[in-house]
Design a protein around this motif. Structure first.
Motif, short mmCIF file in Angstrom:
data_model
loop_
_atom_site.label_atom_id
_atom_site.label_comp_id
_atom_site.label_asym_id
_atom_site.label_seq_id
_atom_site.Cartn_x
_atom_site.Cartn_y
_atom_site.Cartn_z
N UNK A 244 21.26 -36.95 -68.06
CA UNK A 244 21.65 -35.38 -68.34
C UNK A 244 22.90 -35.52 -68.90
N UNK A 245 23.79 -36.30 -68.76
CA UNK A 245 25.04 -36.60 -69.28
C UNK A 245 24.99 -36.86 -70.59
N UNK A 246 24.15 -37.74 -70.84
CA UNK A 246 23.89 -38.20 -72.49
C UNK A 246 23.26 -37.00 -73.24
N UNK A 247 22.44 -36.24 -72.58
CA UNK A 247 21.78 -35.14 -73.41
C UNK A 247 23.09 -34.03 -73.63
N UNK A 248 23.97 -33.77 -72.68
CA UNK A 248 24.72 -32.83 -72.91
C UNK A 248 25.80 -33.31 -73.73
N UNK A 249 26.34 -34.62 -73.89
CA UNK A 249 27.34 -35.03 -75.01
C UNK A 249 26.63 -34.82 -76.37
N UNK A 250 25.27 -34.92 -76.38
CA UNK A 250 24.61 -34.92 -77.74
C UNK A 250 24.39 -33.46 -78.18
N UNK A 251 24.24 -32.68 -77.11
CA UNK A 251 24.03 -31.29 -77.38
C UNK A 251 25.54 -30.78 -78.05
N UNK A 252 26.74 -31.05 -77.44
CA UNK A 252 27.93 -30.53 -77.53
C UNK A 252 28.21 -30.92 -79.04
N UNK A 253 27.86 -32.38 -79.30
CA UNK A 253 27.95 -32.74 -80.94
C UNK A 253 27.23 -32.00 -81.85
N UNK A 254 25.85 -31.81 -81.51
CA UNK A 254 24.81 -31.11 -82.51
C UNK A 254 25.26 -29.69 -82.74
N UNK A 255 25.61 -28.89 -81.73
CA UNK A 255 26.09 -27.68 -81.93
C UNK A 255 27.32 -27.30 -82.36
N UNK A 256 28.26 -28.61 -82.29
CA UNK A 256 29.56 -28.09 -82.94
C UNK A 256 30.64 -27.41 -82.09
N UNK A 257 30.14 -27.47 -80.82
CA UNK A 257 30.90 -26.78 -79.64
C UNK A 257 32.15 -27.41 -79.48
N UNK A 258 33.32 -26.46 -79.56
CA UNK A 258 34.94 -26.98 -79.56
C UNK A 258 35.17 -27.40 -78.31
N UNK A 259 35.01 -26.90 -77.33
CA UNK A 259 35.69 -27.19 -75.96
C UNK A 259 34.81 -27.32 -74.72
N UNK A 260 35.20 -28.02 -73.61
CA UNK A 260 34.67 -27.61 -72.47
C UNK A 260 35.56 -26.78 -71.37
N UNK A 261 35.18 -25.79 -70.64
CA UNK A 261 36.08 -25.40 -69.91
C UNK A 261 35.92 -25.77 -68.33
N UNK A 262 36.97 -26.13 -68.00
CA UNK A 262 36.97 -26.56 -66.51
C UNK A 262 37.09 -25.13 -65.67
N UNK A 263 37.03 -25.22 -64.42
CA UNK A 263 37.19 -24.18 -63.41
C UNK A 263 38.21 -24.20 -62.42
N UNK A 264 38.78 -23.34 -61.87
CA UNK A 264 39.87 -23.48 -61.23
C UNK A 264 39.56 -23.93 -59.74
N UNK A 265 38.35 -23.73 -59.10
CA UNK A 265 37.92 -23.95 -57.96
C UNK A 265 37.14 -25.38 -58.09
N UNK A 266 37.08 -25.97 -59.10
CA UNK A 266 36.47 -27.28 -59.16
C UNK A 266 37.29 -28.52 -59.74
N UNK A 267 37.12 -29.54 -59.36
CA UNK A 267 38.05 -30.92 -60.02
C UNK A 267 37.48 -31.31 -61.66
N UNK A 268 38.62 -31.38 -62.34
CA UNK A 268 38.19 -31.48 -63.69
C UNK A 268 37.84 -32.76 -64.37
N UNK A 269 37.76 -33.84 -63.48
CA UNK A 269 37.54 -35.12 -64.00
C UNK A 269 36.19 -35.51 -64.65
#
Length: 321
Positions: A244-269
């Motif tokens: 799933x990690x590999x798929x998400x990375x590939x999808x981010x690249x393929x779609x030209x997504x600019x950013x990943x948004x972290x959330x205040x109540x979750x760790x960002x690592x």
């Protein structure tokens, strides 16, 4: 959230502690010692609200006529919350218990039973058109619980609260009705401003990747493209597999997504690790989105409207830059 096998043991210990807590009284400010139904005698109606968002709706609609005890504090994950003895004590003396619903508070029914609560439970999700839940996650089988991220749903939630307060405390019905109308106008204004801000963002740039799948109602309302989430579920306890990690990375690249948004109540690592592999930025720290919570009390983001304004401004700025 995953139910713990030791919940009954904790509940028993909590019940034994309730009497000690009761002797000290409520820790909330504005406690006038009111009991269930006491507002008709000139005292504030005691109301328990589960999440920060629901508590903010209750405060806006109830105004000075109520005393609110908020169970879940800011930046605490509601999916993993465990009730305390103080929660049980607050519920036991409340007139109303107000919840988000849609299965978000899996722990609440047992807590209400432990408290011996006989009053009214208000499900603010009544009347909201629900998004389908995660078919692979029985914890989210009732549907997507993150209903408040569409201000139109927030309006329905606030109206459910208004109706419950009027029923419980008819002597102050006019005040509750006016408070609701005033707050509903603010929610409508928030929605209109969100639409205006996203209209200024090119459609091809409206691509969202978040910590977990909490923004479905927001995505639908403002016609964004949900690319994926670091935690592949509406529930924060799920884990991302290697594939799933590999798929998400590939999808981010393929779609030209600019950013990943972290959330205040979750760790960002995890978000940071995926962003590094995908070659995009992480929006976090003070700019982290409010997905499951609100900001610190006393800040603009400590209110529902302030948190949603922050989310929209942050997303538009990051994706348009």
């Amino acid at each position: 959230m995953r139910a713990s096998a030791s919940w009954a043991v904790r509940a028993a210990v909590a019940l034994a502690t309730v009497y000690a807590v009761s002797a000290c009284g409520s820790t909330d400010s504005g406690n006038n010692g009111g009991t269930a139904g006491s507002s008709a005698n000139g005292e504030q109606l005691p109301v328990v609200a589960t999440t920060p968002e629901v508590a903010d709706f209750v405060r806006n609609v109830g105004g000075s006529g109520i005393r609110v005890t908020q169970l879940i504090k800011p930046n605490v994950d509601p999916h993993e919350y465990e009730p305390t003895p103080a929660d049980i004590q607050a519920i036991s003396t409340a007139s109303l218990v107000v919840k988000n619903g849609v299965g978000l508070e899996k722990w609440l029914d047992q807590t209400i039973t432990s408290a011996g609560f006989k009053g009214t439970v208000v499900d603010t999700s009544q009347g909201v058109t629900l998004r389908r839940g995660d078919p692979d996650d029985e914890e989210m089988a009732e549907g997507d619980p993150h209903i408040w991220h569409n201000p139109r749903n927030a309006r329905i939630m606030a109206e459910n609260i208004e109706k419950a307060l009027v029923s419980a405390d008819s002597a102050h019905a006019a005040a509750y009705q006016k408070n609701y109308q005033d707050y509903a106008a603010k929610l409508d204004a928030l929605d209109a401003e969100n639409v205006k801000k996203f209209d200024a963002l090119p459609v091809g740039q409206r691509k969202l990747v978040t910590n977990h799948d909490a923004f479905g109602y927001y995505v639908d309302r403002y016609q964004l493209e949900f690319v994926g989430s670091v935690i592949p579920s509406m529930d924060t306890s799920a884990e991302l597999s290697a594939s799933q990690l590999t798929d998400l990375v590939a999808k981010i690249k393929a779609t030209g997504t600019k950013a990943i948004f972290s959330e205040s109540s979750l760790p960002p690592k995890s978000a940071e690790a995926i962003a590094q592999q995908a070659g995009v930025k992480v929006v976090g720290g003070e700019d982290a989105l409010y997905g499951d919570s609100l900001g610190t009390e006393g800040t603009p983001q400590g209110t529902y409207i302030g948190a949603e304004e922050h989310n929209t401004d942050t997303i538009v700025k990051a994706l348009g830059g």
